[in-house]
Design a protein around this motif. Structure first.
Motif, mmCIF file in Angstrom:
data_model
loop_
_atom_site.group_PDB
_atom_site.id
_atom_site.type_symbol
_atom_site.label_atom_id
_atom_site.label_comp_id
_atom_site.label_asym_id
_atom_site.label_seq_id
_atom_site.Cartn_x
_atom_site.Cartn_y
_atom_site.Cartn_z
ATOM 1 N N ILE A 41 0.179 -1.414 -0.230
ATOM 2 C CA ILE A 41 0.226 0.161 0.345
ATOM 3 C C ILE A 41 0.809 1.123 0.149
ATOM 4 O O ILE A 41 0.689 2.493 -0.550
ATOM 5 C CB ILE A 41 -1.323 -0.230 1.204
ATOM 6 C CG1 ILE A 41 -1.937 -1.157 1.246
ATOM 7 C CG2 ILE A 41 -1.191 0.594 1.452
ATOM 8 C CD1 ILE A 41 -2.948 -1.001 2.012
ATOM 9 N N ALA A 42 2.072 0.984 0.806
ATOM 10 C CA ALA A 42 2.732 2.626 1.113
ATOM 11 C C ALA A 42 3.281 2.996 -0.251
ATOM 12 O O ALA A 42 3.444 3.668 -0.696
ATOM 13 C CB ALA A 42 4.066 2.429 1.666
ATOM 14 N N VAL A 43 3.628 1.677 -1.470
ATOM 15 C CA VAL A 43 4.742 1.713 -1.857
ATOM 16 C C VAL A 43 3.787 1.809 -3.303
ATOM 17 O O VAL A 43 3.829 3.301 -4.550
ATOM 18 C CB VAL A 43 5.266 0.310 -3.060
ATOM 19 C CG1 VAL A 43 6.088 0.702 -4.146
ATOM 20 C CG2 VAL A 43 6.032 0.060 -1.679
ATOM 21 N N PHE A 44 2.888 1.418 -3.699
ATOM 22 C CA PHE A 44 1.780 1.430 -4.816
ATOM 23 C C PHE A 44 1.095 3.246 -4.510
ATOM 24 O O PHE A 44 0.348 4.076 -5.204
ATOM 25 C CB PHE A 44 0.753 0.563 -4.851
ATOM 26 C CG PHE A 44 1.379 -0.467 -6.025
ATOM 27 C CD1 PHE A 44 1.973 -0.594 -6.398
ATOM 28 C CD2 PHE A 44 1.569 -1.410 -5.031
ATOM 29 C CE1 PHE A 44 2.715 -1.535 -7.645
ATOM 30 C CE2 PHE A 44 2.158 -2.704 -5.188
ATOM 31 C CZ PHE A 44 2.960 -2.495 -7.183
ATOM 32 N N GLY A 45 0.535 3.656 -3.229
ATOM 33 C CA GLY A 45 0.360 4.688 -2.806
ATOM 34 C C GLY A 45 1.284 6.145 -3.018
ATOM 35 O O GLY A 45 0.694 7.103 -4.023
ATOM 36 N N PHE A 46 2.557 5.778 -2.934
ATOM 37 C CA PHE A 46 3.362 6.950 -3.402
ATOM 38 C C PHE A 46 3.232 6.892 -4.717
ATOM 39 O O PHE A 46 4.167 7.505 -5.200
ATOM 40 C CB PHE A 46 4.721 6.653 -2.529
ATOM 41 C CG PHE A 46 5.927 7.423 -3.001
ATOM 42 C CD1 PHE A 46 5.827 8.764 -2.589
ATOM 43 C CD2 PHE A 46 7.151 7.331 -3.304
ATOM 44 C CE1 PHE A 46 6.707 10.069 -2.743
ATOM 45 C CE2 PHE A 46 7.940 8.793 -3.883
ATOM 46 C CZ PHE A 46 7.954 9.229 -3.690
ATOM 47 N N ALA A 47 3.772 5.285 -5.314
ATOM 48 C CA ALA A 47 3.827 5.786 -7.296
ATOM 49 C C ALA A 47 3.038 6.167 -7.326
ATOM 50 O O ALA A 47 2.821 7.368 -8.850
ATOM 51 C CB ALA A 47 3.385 4.551 -7.644
ATOM 52 N N ALA A 48 1.309 5.988 -6.934
ATOM 53 C CA ALA A 48 -0.038 7.327 -7.259
ATOM 54 C C ALA A 48 0.193 8.883 -7.320
ATOM 55 O O ALA A 48 -0.044 9.338 -8.038
ATOM 56 C CB ALA A 48 -0.835 6.713 -7.066
ATOM 57 N N LEU A 49 0.688 8.703 -5.624
ATOM 58 C CA LEU A 49 0.537 10.330 -5.645
ATOM 59 C C LEU A 49 1.865 10.829 -6.993
ATOM 60 O O LEU A 49 1.371 11.984 -7.071
ATOM 61 C CB LEU A 49 1.089 10.233 -4.349
ATOM 62 C CG LEU A 49 0.303 9.995 -2.755
ATOM 63 C CD1 LEU A 49 1.013 10.269 -1.863
ATOM 64 C CD2 LEU A 49 -0.862 11.494 -3.653
ATOM 65 N N LEU A 50 3.051 10.463 -7.078
ATOM 66 C CA LEU A 50 3.320 10.621 -8.057
ATOM 67 C C LEU A 50 3.768 11.486 -9.314
ATOM 68 O O LEU A 50 3.368 11.859 -9.873
ATOM 69 C CB LEU A 50 5.040 10.537 -7.903
ATOM 70 C CG LEU A 50 5.787 10.342 -9.106
ATOM 71 C CD1 LEU A 50 7.068 11.403 -8.118
ATOM 72 C CD2 LEU A 50 7.467 9.163 -8.612
ATOM 73 N N VAL A 51 2.352 9.884 -9.614
ATOM 74 C CA VAL A 51 1.938 10.230 -11.284
ATOM 75 C C VAL A 51 0.791 11.073 -11.008
ATOM 76 O O VAL A 51 0.549 11.595 -12.123
ATOM 77 C CB VAL A 51 1.558 8.906 -11.716
ATOM 78 C CG1 VAL A 51 0.755 8.853 -12.813
ATOM 79 C CG2 VAL A 51 2.896 7.392 -11.632
ATOM 80 N N GLY A 52 0.359 11.350 -10.449
ATOM 81 C CA GLY A 52 -1.041 12.446 -10.340
ATOM 82 C C GLY A 52 -0.255 13.645 -10.115
ATOM 83 O O GLY A 52 -0.466 14.549 -10.369
ATOM 84 N N ALA A 53 1.165 13.699 -9.283
ATOM 85 C CA ALA A 53 1.788 15.302 -9.228
ATOM 86 C C ALA A 53 1.918 15.839 -10.878
ATOM 87 O O ALA A 53 2.208 16.574 -10.944
ATOM 88 C CB ALA A 53 2.285 14.897 -8.237
ATOM 89 N N VAL A 54 2.541 14.499 -11.512
ATOM 90 C CA VAL A 54 3.301 15.151 -12.901
ATOM 91 C C VAL A 54 1.810 15.220 -13.476
ATOM 92 O O VAL A 54 1.821 16.015 -14.605
ATOM 93 C CB VAL A 54 3.856 13.973 -13.272
ATOM 94 C CG1 VAL A 54 4.460 13.754 -14.233
ATOM 95 C CG2 VAL A 54 5.866 13.609 -12.286
#
Length: 90
Positions: A41-54
């Motif tokens: 959850i932490a890894v995929f949540g961070f990846a989703a936040l990163l993609v969303g920010a970009v």
């Protein structure tokens, strides 16, 4: 004691031994599943936040460029207008 009571006692001792022996590995397995889930959850949540920010930064940049183009001052040129007689509905 009777033979039936002896066999019940043996089953009880066996169940207690099994619980004592297998409780640690079982709890360890469940803890590993829980920690793996939390890490996922932490890894995929961070990846989703990163993609969303970009994506948000990209969309904001595009919107800003469009606004600059849309708000550019238009050259005003006088246009001749002819007045005609009103048409009546016959």
């Amino acid at each position: 004691m009777s033979a039936k009571k002896d066999s019940v006692a043996i089953v009880g001792v066996g169940a207690a031994a099994c619980a004592a022996c297998c409780a640690g590995p079982t709890l360890g397995f469940l803890a590993a599943i829980g920690l793996g889930t939390a890490a996922g959850i932490a890894v995929f949540g961070f990846a989703a936040l990163l993609v969303g920010a970009v994506a948000a930064a990209t969309m904001a940049g595009r919107r800003r460029r469009r606004r600059k183009v849309a708000c550019a001052a238009a050259v005003s040129v006088p246009q001749p207008v002819e007045l005609t007689a009103a048409r009546s509905a016959d």
